[in-house]
Design a protein around this motif. Structure first.
Motif, short mmCIF file in Angstrom:
data_model
loop_
_atom_site.label_atom_id
_atom_site.label_comp_id
_atom_site.label_asym_id
_atom_site.label_seq_id
_atom_site.Cartn_x
_atom_site.Cartn_y
_atom_site.Cartn_z
N MET A 69 -2.47 -4.32 -2.99
CA MET A 69 -3.29 -3.42 -2.19
C MET A 69 -3.81 -2.30 -3.09
O MET A 69 -3.11 -1.79 -3.94
CB MET A 69 -2.46 -2.84 -1.06
N SER A 70 -5.05 -1.93 -2.86
CA SER A 70 -5.64 -0.89 -3.70
C SER A 70 -5.15 0.48 -3.27
O SER A 70 -4.60 0.66 -2.19
CB SER A 70 -7.16 -0.96 -3.63
N GLU A 71 -5.36 1.42 -4.11
CA GLU A 71 -4.98 2.81 -3.84
C GLU A 71 -5.81 3.35 -2.68
O GLU A 71 -7.00 3.08 -2.58
CB GLU A 71 -5.25 3.63 -5.12
N ILE A 72 -5.18 4.10 -1.80
CA ILE A 72 -5.90 4.72 -0.68
C ILE A 72 -6.38 6.10 -1.15
O ILE A 72 -5.56 6.94 -1.53
CB ILE A 72 -4.97 4.87 0.55
N ASP A 111 -8.81 11.64 0.01
CA ASP A 111 -9.70 12.46 0.83
C ASP A 111 -10.07 11.79 2.15
O ASP A 111 -10.93 12.27 2.87
CB ASP A 111 -10.98 12.80 0.05
N LEU A 112 -9.40 10.70 2.47
CA LEU A 112 -9.73 9.96 3.69
C LEU A 112 -8.71 10.23 4.79
O LEU A 112 -7.55 10.53 4.53
CB LEU A 112 -9.76 8.46 3.42
N LYS A 113 -9.17 10.08 6.03
CA LYS A 113 -8.31 10.07 7.21
C LYS A 113 -8.55 8.74 7.90
O LYS A 113 -9.59 8.11 7.72
CB LYS A 113 -8.67 11.22 8.15
N PHE A 114 -7.60 8.29 8.71
CA PHE A 114 -7.67 6.95 9.29
C PHE A 114 -7.34 6.93 10.78
O PHE A 114 -6.54 7.72 11.26
CB PHE A 114 -6.65 6.03 8.58
N GLU A 157 3.18 -2.74 9.68
CA GLU A 157 2.49 -3.97 10.08
C GLU A 157 2.92 -5.14 9.20
O GLU A 157 3.11 -6.24 9.69
CB GLU A 157 0.97 -3.80 9.97
N ASP A 158 3.06 -4.88 7.91
CA ASP A 158 3.46 -5.94 6.99
C ASP A 158 4.88 -6.42 7.28
O ASP A 158 5.23 -7.57 7.00
CB ASP A 158 3.37 -5.46 5.53
N ASP A 180 -3.28 10.79 7.91
CA ASP A 180 -3.57 11.06 6.50
C ASP A 180 -3.21 9.81 5.69
O ASP A 180 -2.63 8.86 6.24
CB ASP A 180 -2.85 12.32 6.00
N PRO A 181 -3.59 9.76 4.41
CA PRO A 181 -3.34 8.53 3.63
C PRO A 181 -1.88 8.08 3.63
O PRO A 181 -1.60 6.88 3.71
CB PRO A 181 -3.82 8.89 2.23
N ASP A 182 -0.94 9.03 3.59
CA ASP A 182 0.47 8.65 3.58
C ASP A 182 0.88 8.01 4.91
O ASP A 182 1.59 7.01 4.94
CB ASP A 182 1.37 9.87 3.30
N ALA A 183 0.44 8.61 6.01
CA ALA A 183 0.77 8.07 7.33
C ALA A 183 0.12 6.70 7.52
O ALA A 183 0.72 5.79 8.10
CB ALA A 183 0.32 9.03 8.43
N TYR A 184 -1.09 6.54 6.99
CA TYR A 184 -1.77 5.24 7.08
C TYR A 184 -1.02 4.19 6.26
O TYR A 184 -0.83 3.06 6.71
CB TYR A 184 -3.23 5.35 6.64
N ALA A 185 -0.57 4.56 5.08
CA ALA A 185 0.19 3.64 4.24
C ALA A 185 1.48 3.21 4.95
O ALA A 185 1.87 2.04 4.90
CB ALA A 185 0.51 4.28 2.88
N GLU A 186 2.12 4.16 5.66
CA GLU A 186 3.33 3.82 6.43
C GLU A 186 3.00 2.83 7.54
O GLU A 186 3.75 1.89 7.79
CB GLU A 186 3.94 5.09 7.04
#
Length: 132
Positions: free
Chosen positions: A1-4, A7-10, A129-130, A118-124
């Motif tokens: 998976m690429s780096e998130i 500066d993004l929100k999800f 999901e995985d 935020d990116p960390d919460a999205y990564a979690e």
């Protein structure tokens, strides 16, 4: 998976939002979402001038295996769409967080961004999901 990008929100539905210097919010789908969909063959863009409500479907991305609604992470007015996707929808597959943006919104309530992941919460979220 690429780096998130930091500066993004999800949204939990895998749309990203980037607050630009001019106050617009640029929207696309995440690297994860495009990889789940596979090769994109069509993008249905919202109309410039459309009023959108946070969480409402306002665009569609289609791959060879599925069609998926794209939800807006902020309420406001669509002021720009990425017309290049009409001819090259695969741009989303190639550069989900850059040239593959789908539309831009002039937000009616900039605080909408604060409710997004935020990116960390999205990564979690992706890790959860995985795990399923």
């Amino acid at each position: 998976m690429s780096e998130i990008p930091g500066d993004l929100k999800f949204l939990k539905s895998h749309e990203w939002a980037r607050l630009e210097d001019d106050g617009l919010v640029r929207v696309g789908i995440s690297e994860h979402a495009q990889s789940q969909l596979g090769d994109l063959v069509y993008v249905e863009l919202p109309g410039v001038g459309d009023m959108v409500q946070i969480g409402s479907a306002c665009a569609v991305v289609e791959s060879v295996k599925a069609a998926s609604d794209v939800y807006t992470p902020v309420s406001g007015t669509v002021v720009e769409v990425n017309d290049a996707l009409s001819d090259k929808p695969e741009t989303i597959n190639e550069d989900a967080y850059g040239e593959g943006w789908i539309f831009a919104v002039k937000p009616s309530n900039p605080e909408d961004m604060e409710a997004l992941l935020d990116p960390d919460a999205y990564a979690e979220l992706l890790d959860e999901e995985d795990a399923h």
